[in-house]
Design an enzyme around this catalytic site. Structure first.
Site, mmCIF file in Angstrom:
data_model
loop_
_atom_site.group_PDB
_atom_site.id
_atom_site.type_symbol
_atom_site.label_atom_id
_atom_site.label_comp_id
_atom_site.label_asym_id
_atom_site.label_seq_id
_atom_site.Cartn_x
_atom_site.Cartn_y
_atom_site.Cartn_z
ATOM 1 N N GLU A 1 61.267 -6.420 82.590
ATOM 2 C CA GLU A 1 62.162 -7.099 83.523
ATOM 3 C C GLU A 1 63.255 -7.889 82.822
ATOM 4 O OE1 GLU A 1 59.719 -7.672 87.686
ATOM 5 O OE2 GLU A 1 60.190 -9.443 86.502
ATOM 6 N N HIS B 1 41.689 6.688 69.018
ATOM 7 C CA HIS B 1 41.046 7.933 69.420
ATOM 8 C C HIS B 1 41.683 8.508 70.678
ATOM 9 C CE1 HIS B 1 37.714 7.225 66.547
ATOM 10 N NE2 HIS B 1 37.987 5.958 66.810
ATOM 11 N N LYS C 1 63.002 -4.238 96.771
ATOM 12 C CA LYS C 1 62.410 -5.147 97.757
ATOM 13 C C LYS C 1 63.183 -5.104 99.074
ATOM 14 C CE LYS C 1 60.245 -8.493 94.624
ATOM 15 N NZ LYS C 1 60.210 -9.908 94.187
#
Length: 385
Positions: free
Chosen positions: A240, A261, A375
């Site tokens: 951000e 791994h 938003k």
């Protein structure tokens, strides 16, 4: 070598630091938080629920996961019905509910709060942490809930040393005085205009150098599983803060030794598009020696008699040596231990580092305009449901 513009910027910050930098030494504001802690600690709470998402809870989660406070914290973050159901089963009259949102209008936070508050009978069980006079602030006051302010100048991802992080952590038994002391004591080093002595500036310069050189991925490779949530907090801090104006660094998190791994093959044999920061811890607490009665160590005779801490140090050294041989760029951060002081210093350093990185990249590290775009779209779609 640091550009003159960064040196001048550091000098300006030393003279008049950003509000988030001041928080760990702000005795007046810390007094407000401690007063709230003292008030709510009069009751012996069975558990704590934090309702928040992103910057409203990632820092709290990072510290709590690393230190494991005396009380459990349930985190109601995203719209996860299964997790919410598990949280609801444990809520009773002795559960403290903390709603965290600077604006007070974040959809996920409001939705989770709506369900959880339906189980709460006593308003003294609820505390809202938000900007003063936000919608949440006014609504909490109207409903006789407790309220604690967040300084308006402090953005969510930089707010861990405000009430956002300190109040729930203190209620869970974390020693916040030591946490902020660790941050405050390390601040002067991170504001040193002599860049060679400034860990935050040195880190920012390295990340910037390799970003400029065609390495847009920054991997935080943490050799301590209890710091995984810290890695996710730093991931948000990076994404951000500097992902804007067509620029950006992609933050990834790896955990040693597990990810040796899973993704080490990619890191060592794949594209050279990454810069790595290794984080290691010297003191791992309890240790175990390999002295099995079963004789299973016969499968790997070199392990017999060794301790886990020694093995981890050898594996870490082998990884670093391999990165050197393959000429894969990295820097190292070593913590003596996982403690309040160490975490406070590390998180303060990383927030100041990100501010410097924004300066070097030519972006504003404190806003997130594109997040607001999604938003707004979500709000429109919800309105039309």
């Amino acid at each position: 070598k640091a550009p003159n513009s960064l040196v001048e910027f550091i000098k300006a910050q030393k003279a008049n630091p950003e509000r988030f930098i001041q928080l760990p030494a702000d005795t007046k504001y810390l007094g407000v938080i401690k007063a709230a802690v003292n008030k709510y600690q009069r009751k012996a709470w069975d558990g704590i629920v934090v309702i928040g998402i992103g910057g409203s809870n990632l820092g709290t989660l990072a510290i709590w996961r690393a230190l494991r406070g005396k009380k459990e914290i349930g985190f109601a973050e995203t719209l996860d019905a299964r997790r919410l159901d598990r949280i609801l089963r444990h809520i009773n009259e002795n559960t403290l509910v903390i709603i965290v949102s600077k604006s007070g209008t974040t959809a996920e936070t409001v939705a989770n709060a709506a369900v959880i508050l339906d189980k709460i009978q006593n308003p003294e069980q609820v505390v809202a942490i938000t900007d003063e006079n936000s919608k949440l602030w006014d609504w909490a006051k109207k409903n006789s809930f407790g309220v604690i302010p967040v300084p308006k100048e402090v953005g969510g991802r930089y707010s861990v040393f405000s009430a956002v992080g300190l109040f729930p952590l203190a209620m869970a038994g974390v020693k916040i005085e030591k946490l902020v002391a660790g941050a405050a004591n390390f601040t002067s080093a991170c504001l040193d205009p002599e860049v060679a002595k400034n860990p935050a500036a040195l880190s920012a310069l390295q990340i910037f150098k390799y970003w400029q050189g065609g390495k847009p991925i920054h991997d935080t490779f943490i050799f301590e599983p209890d710091l995984e949530a810290f890695g996710k907090w730093y991931r948000q801090l990076t994404g951000e803060s500097v992902g804007k104006d067509g620029k950006g660094i992609t933050p990834t998190v790896s955990i040693g030794t597990t990810d040796l791994h899973s993704v080490a093959q990619l890191y060592l044999g794949g594209p050279r598009d990454k810069f790595t920061t290794f984080i290691s811890v010297t003191d791992h607490g309890k240790d175990f020696a390999i002295k099995s009665r079963s004789g299973i160590e016969e499968l790997a005779p070199d392990l017999a008699g060794n301790k886990f801490g020694e093995m981890l140090a050898v594996i870490y050294g082998g990884v670093v040596a391999t990165y050197k041989k393959r000429k894969i760029p990295f820097l190292e951060i070593h913590l003596a231990e996982i403690s309040e002081e160490a975490l406070g210093a590390l998180m303060q350093m990383k927030m100041i580092e990100m501010m410097y990185l924004g300066k070097l990249m030519g972006v504003n590290p404190f806003d997130q305009p594109e997040v607001e775009l999604y938003k707004e779209e979500v709000s429109r779609l919800l309105h039309n449901l």
